[in-house]
Design an enzyme around this catalytic site. Sequence first.
Site, mmCIF file in Angstrom:
data_model
loop_
_atom_site.group_PDB
_atom_site.id
_atom_site.type_symbol
_atom_site.label_atom_id
_atom_site.label_comp_id
_atom_site.label_asym_id
_atom_site.label_seq_id
_atom_site.Cartn_x
_atom_site.Cartn_y
_atom_site.Cartn_z
ATOM 1 N NE ARG A 1 -3.976 -1.885 2.139
ATOM 2 C CZ ARG A 1 -4.876 -2.231 1.228
ATOM 3 N NH1 ARG A 1 -5.143 -1.437 0.212
ATOM 4 N NH2 ARG A 1 -5.532 -3.379 1.328
ATOM 5 C CG HIS B 1 7.161 3.164 -8.492
ATOM 6 N ND1 HIS B 1 8.379 3.808 -8.571
ATOM 7 C CD2 HIS B 1 6.227 4.151 -8.397
ATOM 8 C CE1 HIS B 1 8.179 5.117 -8.535
ATOM 9 N NE2 HIS B 1 6.883 5.354 -8.436
ATOM 10 C CG MET B 2 1.819 -0.388 -12.490
ATOM 11 S SD MET B 2 1.561 -2.047 -13.232
ATOM 12 C CE MET B 2 2.732 -2.001 -14.567
ATOM 13 C CG HIS B 3 1.518 4.983 -8.794
ATOM 14 N ND1 HIS B 3 1.637 5.467 -7.515
ATOM 15 C CD2 HIS B 3 2.607 5.443 -9.452
ATOM 16 C CE1 HIS B 3 2.739 6.187 -7.406
ATOM 17 N NE2 HIS B 3 3.344 6.190 -8.571
HETATM 18 P P1 5GP Z 1 6.264 8.304 -7.813
HETATM 19 O O1 5GP Z 1 5.902 9.741 -7.614
HETATM 20 O O2 5GP Z 1 7.765 8.082 -7.732
HETATM 21 O O3 5GP Z 1 5.656 7.701 -9.045
HETATM 22 O O4 5GP Z 1 5.596 7.525 -6.617
HETATM 23 C C1 5GP Z 1 6.248 7.132 -5.458
HETATM 24 C C2 5GP Z 1 5.185 6.674 -4.499
HETATM 25 O O5 5GP Z 1 5.813 5.975 -3.439
HETATM 26 C C3 5GP Z 1 4.405 7.835 -3.863
HETATM 27 O O6 5GP Z 1 3.024 7.671 -4.151
HETATM 28 C C4 5GP Z 1 4.732 7.733 -2.382
HETATM 29 O O7 5GP Z 1 3.628 8.037 -1.563
HETATM 30 C C5 5GP Z 1 5.166 6.280 -2.238
HETATM 31 N N1 5GP Z 1 6.133 6.077 -1.180
HETATM 32 C C6 5GP Z 1 7.279 6.777 -0.981
HETATM 33 N N2 5GP Z 1 7.934 6.293 0.082
HETATM 34 C C7 5GP Z 1 7.212 5.254 0.554
HETATM 35 C C8 5GP Z 1 7.403 4.356 1.657
HETATM 36 O O8 5GP Z 1 8.370 4.402 2.419
HETATM 37 N N3 5GP Z 1 6.430 3.417 1.852
HETATM 38 C C9 5GP Z 1 5.343 3.323 1.028
HETATM 39 N N4 5GP Z 1 4.460 2.357 1.311
HETATM 40 N N5 5GP Z 1 5.139 4.158 -0.017
HETATM 41 C C10 5GP Z 1 6.066 5.115 -0.248
#
Ligand code: 5GP
Length: 113
Positions: A28, A99-101
């Site tokens: 999550r 990573h993929m959301h």
């Molecule tokens: P990006 O902006 O790089 O596509 O998304 C990174 C995502 O990783 C963000 O939505 C952020 O909330 C999540 N994230 C960053 N650090 C952590 C962490 O330590 N644990 C979790 N579970 N999510 C994280």
Amino acid sequence: MECIFCQIVAGNIPSDILYQDEEVIAFRDINPQAPTHLVIIPRMHIPSLANLSEAQLPVIGRMINTANELAKKEGVSESGYRVAINCGEQGGQLVPHLHMHLLGGRKLSGGLG
Ligand code: 5GP
Ligand code: ZN
């Protein structure tokens, strides 16, 4: 090892892991943007989509399959969901580990940026 997602893979940073196998892990998001907001990553440190080699392409299929299965478990498969990969600074990528959301559980905006 400075990469935060590698630390999650190693178990050094706790996270709410929903699925893991030999290639991918899903957990999550710590700062959810929707009722369901999961992050699906390869165990291997690949900095971004732009760094993905041809040999590594199958991992994207594994990530998509994980997203589809978790969407069912989260109960958003029928209502609909979005998968997104941010790549690079202008693509909105903050964590430099591919990573993929997976987002769902509410009507998402029609815009993509
Ligand atoms: P990006 O902006 O790089 O596509 O998304 C990174 C995502 O990783 C963000 O939505 C952020 O909330 C999540 N994230 C960053 N650090 C952590 C962490 O330590 N644990 C979790 N579970 N999510 C994280
Ligand atoms: Zn990493």
